[in-house]
Motif scaffolding. Structure first.
Motif, PDB file in Angstrom:
ATOM      1  N   PRO A 194       0.822  -1.213   0.000  1.00 19.56           N
ATOM      2  CA  PRO A 194       0.000   0.000   0.000  1.00 19.56           C
ATOM      3  C   PRO A 194       0.852   1.258   0.000  1.00 19.56           C
ATOM      4  O   PRO A 194       1.924   1.297   0.618  1.00 19.56           O
ATOM      5  CB  PRO A 194      -0.810  -0.123   1.292  1.00 19.56           C
ATOM      6  CG  PRO A 194      -0.014  -1.050   2.158  1.00 19.56           C
ATOM      7  CD  PRO A 194       0.654  -2.010   1.223  1.00 19.56           C
ATOM      8  N   SER A 195       0.375   2.277  -0.688  1.00 17.92           N
ATOM      9  CA  SER A 195       1.082   3.551  -0.705  1.00 17.92           C
ATOM     10  C   SER A 195       0.753   4.335   0.558  1.00 17.92           C
ATOM     11  O   SER A 195      -0.223   4.046   1.264  1.00 17.92           O
ATOM     12  CB  SER A 195       0.666   4.375  -1.932  1.00 17.92           C
ATOM     13  OG  SER A 195      -0.677   4.831  -1.782  1.00 17.92           O
ATOM     14  N   ALA A 196       1.559   5.346   0.837  1.00 16.44           N
ATOM     15  CA  ALA A 196       1.342   6.176   2.022  1.00 16.44           C
ATOM     16  C   ALA A 196      -0.015   6.863   1.981  1.00 16.44           C
ATOM     17  O   ALA A 196      -0.610   7.161   3.023  1.00 16.44           O
ATOM     18  CB  ALA A 196       2.450   7.211   2.136  1.00 16.44           C
TER      19      ALA A 196
ATOM     20  N   GLN B  58      -2.774   5.608   1.348  1.00 18.84           N
ATOM     21  CA  GLN B  58      -3.842   4.731   1.845  1.00 18.84           C
ATOM     22  C   GLN B  58      -3.796   4.535   3.355  1.00 18.84           C
ATOM     23  O   GLN B  58      -4.655   3.849   3.916  1.00 18.84           O
ATOM     24  CB  GLN B  58      -3.766   3.371   1.138  1.00 18.84           C
ATOM     25  CG  GLN B  58      -3.773   3.454  -0.380  1.00 18.84           C
ATOM     26  CD  GLN B  58      -4.843   4.398  -0.912  1.00 18.84           C
ATOM     27  OE1 GLN B  58      -5.984   4.379  -0.466  1.00 18.84           O
ATOM     28  NE2 GLN B  58      -4.467   5.223  -1.890  1.00 18.84           N
TER      29      GLN B  58
ATOM     30  N   LYS C  16      -7.439   0.493  -2.242  1.00 18.44           N
ATOM     31  CA  LYS C  16      -7.461   1.913  -1.915  1.00 18.44           C
ATOM     32  C   LYS C  16      -8.653   2.218  -1.017  1.00 18.44           C
ATOM     33  O   LYS C  16      -9.639   1.472  -0.980  1.00 18.44           O
ATOM     34  CB  LYS C  16      -7.521   2.757  -3.185  1.00 18.44           C
ATOM     35  CG  LYS C  16      -6.268   2.641  -4.044  1.00 18.44           C
ATOM     36  CD  LYS C  16      -6.405   3.485  -5.298  1.00 18.44           C
ATOM     37  CE  LYS C  16      -5.085   3.537  -6.069  1.00 18.44           C
ATOM     38  NZ  LYS C  16      -4.548   2.207  -6.383  1.00 18.44           N
TER      39      LYS C  16
ATOM     40  N   GLU D  65      -2.662  -0.545   5.479  1.00 22.53           N
ATOM     41  CA  GLU D  65      -1.352  -0.237   6.037  1.00 22.53           C
ATOM     42  C   GLU D  65      -0.486  -1.488   6.074  1.00 22.53           C
ATOM     43  O   GLU D  65      -0.992  -2.617   6.063  1.00 22.53           O
ATOM     44  CB  GLU D  65      -1.491   0.356   7.445  1.00 22.53           C
ATOM     45  CG  GLU D  65      -2.312   1.645   7.448  1.00 22.53           C
ATOM     46  CD  GLU D  65      -2.241   2.416   8.746  1.00 22.53           C
ATOM     47  OE1 GLU D  65      -2.430   3.635   8.708  1.00 22.53           O
ATOM     48  OE2 GLU D  65      -1.991   1.803   9.809  1.00 22.53           O
TER      49      GLU D  65
END
Length: 205
Positions: free
Chosen positions: A33-35, A37, A132, A155
């Motif tokens: 996951p990207s920051a 999210q 997302k 996370e």
């Protein structure tokens, strides 16, 4: 939180990684996951209000359309060490729920876990880290109802930083946690952490 729930994250983090070891390449690691999210990035701009919790009923199937997950459910208990067990490794399309906890859609925190891969390749929650905020998770229940959840955050945690209370703690509404392996990967010891998708109930069909 009771002491019986301590160490669940470690149990899930132990799930396989054999496929990556066989490939010997970081090119096949699952998405993380990207920051954007994470909870720290702020709330989902399209978060729906929480729906009223349902009476308890066992889950039988789980779907996450955005990542093409459509999986039957099996029940999970605790290991002799008090950690959450995992589904059988030889079935790539099988998720499990903690049978001694909250059932998905009922008031509290329901726990679902599944493998990210096995020796033959990607497994049921391989793409969990690609989700997302605002994506949906649908859980069919034995009572014939489908509990619909929206994702509040996704996370990733390293084993030593796994936040037991945040993930497994009690909730005043119907919430869901979907957990698989993630974080760094070691050829010697496998995955070093977990990916966790957090959601809450927004509707019932």
């Amino acid at each position: 939180m009771s002491s019986r729930t301590k160490g669940w994250g470690v149990a899930i983090a132990a799930c396989l990684g054999i496929w990556l070891v066989q490939n010997g390449s970081e090119d096949v690691t699952p998405p993380m996951p990207s920051a954007a999210q994470a909870f720290a990035a702020g709330p989902n701009a399209h978060t729906d209000a929480a729906a009223d919790p349902l009476p308890p009923s066992e889950p039988v199937r789980l779907r996450i359309p955005e990542i093409d997950v459509d999986t039957p459910m099996t029940s999970l208990g605790l290991t002799a060490r008090g950690a959450l067990d995992v589904p059988p490794a030889d079935d790539r399309n099988l998720a499990g729920w903690y049978r001694n906890g909250t059932t998905p859609g009922a008031k509290g925190t329901a726990i679902v876990a599944g493998h990210v891969d096995n020796a033959r390749g990607p497994a049921v929650f391989y793409a969990l880290g690609a989700l997302k905020k605002g994506n949906r998770i649908e859980v069919d229940r034995r009572d014939g109802r489908t509990a619909v959840f929206t994702i509040d955050a996704v996370e990733v945690y390293e084993n030593e930083d796994f936040p037991d209370t945040k993930v497994y703690g009690e909730a005043g509404r119907a919430e869901l946690r979907v957990i698989t392996c993630g974080g760094g990967f070691s050829q010697k010891s496998g995955y070093q952490g977990n990916v966790v998708a957090f959601g809450h109930l927004i509707g019932v069909r």
